[in-house]
Design an enzyme around this catalytic site. Structure first.
Site, PDB file in Angstrom:
ATOM      1  N   PHE A  15     -15.592   8.096  -1.043  1.00  0.00           N
ATOM      2  CA  PHE A  15     -15.557   9.455  -0.423  1.00  0.00           C
ATOM      3  C   PHE A  15     -14.603  10.209  -1.032  1.00  0.00           C
ATOM      4  O   PHE A  15     -14.588  11.454  -1.516  1.00  0.00           O
ATOM      5  CB  PHE A  15     -15.276   9.164   0.953  1.00  0.00           C
ATOM      6  N   PHE A  38     -19.123  -1.525  -2.899  1.00  0.00           N
ATOM      7  CA  PHE A  38     -19.220  -2.144  -1.683  1.00  0.00           C
ATOM      8  C   PHE A  38     -19.396  -0.897  -0.575  1.00  0.00           C
ATOM      9  O   PHE A  38     -20.515  -1.161   0.033  1.00  0.00           O
ATOM     10  CB  PHE A  38     -18.109  -3.115  -1.445  1.00  0.00           C
ATOM     11  N   ASP A  60     -14.637  -5.270  -9.477  1.00  0.00           N
ATOM     12  CA  ASP A  60     -14.080  -5.658  -8.321  1.00  0.00           C
ATOM     13  C   ASP A  60     -12.382  -5.797  -8.749  1.00  0.00           C
ATOM     14  O   ASP A  60     -12.130  -6.757  -9.549  1.00  0.00           O
ATOM     15  CB  ASP A  60     -14.532  -6.850  -7.713  1.00  0.00           C
ATOM     16  N   LYS A  93      -7.664  -9.391   0.720  1.00  0.00           N
ATOM     17  CA  LYS A  93      -7.606  -9.534  -0.908  1.00  0.00           C
ATOM     18  C   LYS A  93      -7.687  -8.429  -1.507  1.00  0.00           C
ATOM     19  O   LYS A  93      -6.876  -8.202  -2.737  1.00  0.00           O
ATOM     20  CB  LYS A  93      -8.698 -10.725  -1.275  1.00  0.00           C
ATOM     21  N   THR A  94      -8.620  -7.378  -1.170  1.00  0.00           N
ATOM     22  CA  THR A  94      -8.655  -6.086  -2.025  1.00  0.00           C
ATOM     23  C   THR A  94      -7.220  -5.433  -1.826  1.00  0.00           C
ATOM     24  O   THR A  94      -7.013  -4.706  -2.780  1.00  0.00           O
ATOM     25  CB  THR A  94      -9.822  -5.331  -1.459  1.00  0.00           C
ATOM     26  N   ARG A 108       2.844  -3.022 -17.428  1.00  0.00           N
ATOM     27  CA  ARG A 108       2.683  -3.317 -18.938  1.00  0.00           C
ATOM     28  C   ARG A 108       2.519  -1.900 -19.790  1.00  0.00           C
ATOM     29  O   ARG A 108       3.038  -1.774 -20.951  1.00  0.00           O
ATOM     30  CB  ARG A 108       1.364  -4.196 -18.956  1.00  0.00           C
ATOM     31  N   TYR A 147      -6.826  -4.979   7.534  1.00  0.00           N
ATOM     32  CA  TYR A 147      -6.859  -3.842   6.858  1.00  0.00           C
ATOM     33  C   TYR A 147      -5.036  -3.345   7.144  1.00  0.00           C
ATOM     34  O   TYR A 147      -4.601  -2.971   6.170  1.00  0.00           O
ATOM     35  CB  TYR A 147      -7.740  -2.654   7.507  1.00  0.00           C
ATOM     36  N   TYR A 161       7.875  -4.173  -6.999  1.00  0.00           N
ATOM     37  CA  TYR A 161       7.667  -4.013  -8.460  1.00  0.00           C
ATOM     38  C   TYR A 161       8.409  -2.937  -8.908  1.00  0.00           C
ATOM     39  O   TYR A 161       9.039  -2.834 -10.007  1.00  0.00           O
ATOM     40  CB  TYR A 161       6.248  -3.568  -8.681  1.00  0.00           C
ATOM     41  N   ARG A 188     -17.524   5.930  11.363  1.00  0.00           N
ATOM     42  CA  ARG A 188     -16.002   6.641  11.904  1.00  0.00           C
ATOM     43  C   ARG A 188     -16.542   7.762  12.678  1.00  0.00           C
ATOM     44  O   ARG A 188     -17.645   8.072  12.971  1.00  0.00           O
ATOM     45  CB  ARG A 188     -15.466   7.349  10.641  1.00  0.00           C
TER      46      ARG A 188
END
Length: 325
Positions: A15, A38, A60, A93-94, A108, A147, A161, A188
């Site tokens: 979106f 997804f 992914d 994980k995402t 890098r 989430y 980082y 939503r």
């Protein structure tokens, strides 16, 4: 434009991501859109596929990817509760592996990288409205934690980082956003209410509808993200991006019924677990650092969104998960 940049947008077919890609392509940049579809739609980026300065990669982001870029907008993650709770481990994980992978590219390539974080890092807030200094009230073991905590860890990774490897980072905390190209089945309130209203179906209110949200139109939100990416590198955020005008969920439902001319009646269901009762951004920092505040009123934004919903073919949209009304 003085300098063409190579820009990666993860979640770029979603979106917000698709609209951001459009803005960047129109500005003349080389844009790489990365998405695994997804919760997004190929139709969102269809018109961009013919542009010479746009390319799409189906991938992914939990898996590493090697690209040469100057900037990265990290938007990859299901953002609607029904979607991110469908596969909670994948959601975490995402956020976490996705952050590690984009930060690795940024380190890098010496690229600047922006994290699309969320107001959900504040949980069910005990301070109102929420400033960036508020550390939140999040349930780390609840059904929304995949989430909320995933995004909190992503912010941690970005800061580490930055401190450890001097990666140029930017963090924006996005509050409720709506507009054309919302997935009709994202669960939503705006998309649920509009979909139900244009079909004269009962409109679902959770609890008594007195819980509040602040709704920011898509164009305003994307403008803020671009300003954040382009602003002085010394300001890294986090910065709240959203509309400070608060509405109850019932008020929103009444407006949708009014603008659609719907015959829908309201039905009440129990409030979901850990659903925040209040959500309103303090955008003092965004005004000061980005010279930004929302311009589009809820009335105009809702009318544009309703018009888009009326003109799409719902059969072209599949529900990404079984968790939709």
């Amino acid at each position: 434009m003085s300098h063409i940049k190579r820009i990666l947008v993860t979640g770029g077919a979603g979106f917000l991501g698709s609209h951001l890609c459009e803005r960047l392509v129109e500005a003349g940049h080389d844009v790489i859109c990365l998405d695994n579809f997804f919760t997004s739609q190929k139709s969102n980026i269809e018109r961009l596929l013919d542009f010479h300065n746009f390319e799409f990669i189906r991938h992914d982001i939990t898996m590493p990817v090697w690209l040469e870029v100057d900037e990265i907008y990290n938007l990859a993650c299901p953002a609607a509760p029904g979607h991110y709770q469908y596969n909670p481990i994948k959601t975490t994980k995402t956020s976490v592996m996705g952050a590690i992978n984009v930060l690795g590219i940024a380190k890098r390539c010496r690229a600047r990288v922006l994290q699309a974080s969320t107001s959900e890092v504040y949980g069910d807030p005990e301070i109102h409205p929420q400033p960036e200094s508020y550390r939140g009230n999040v349930n780390p073991i609840g059904p929304r934690a995949c989430y909320d905590e995933g995004k909190r860890v992503a912010e941690t990774l970005f800061m580490d980082y930055h401190r450890s490897n001097r990666v140029e980072i930017k963090i924006v905390r996005i509050f409720n956003t709506y507009g054309p190209r919302m997935h009709p089945y994202d669960g939503r309130v705006v998309s649920n209410f509009i979909r139900q209203a244009i079909n004269d179906e009962p409109i679902t209110l959770y609890g008594d509808g007195s819980q509040t949200r602040s709704f920011c139109y898509r164009d305003d939100l994307v403008e803020a993200m671009i300003r954040m990416m382009d602003c002085d590198g010394s300001f890294i955020g986090p910065v709240n991006i959203g509309n400070p005008h608060e509405f109850t969920i019932r008020q929103l439902a009444e407006l949708v019924v009014k603008y659609t001319g719907s015959k829908s009646k309201f039905v009440h269901k129990p409030l979901p677990e850990d659903d925040p009762l209040q959500r309103q951004p303090d955008i003092t920092l965004a005004k000061e650092k980005l010279d930004w505040e929302p311009k589009i009123e809820l009335e105009a934004g809702l009318k544009a969104t309703i018009e888009w919903f009326r003109n799409i073919d719902m059969s072209h949209y599949r529900a990404p998960t079984p968790n939709h009304d």
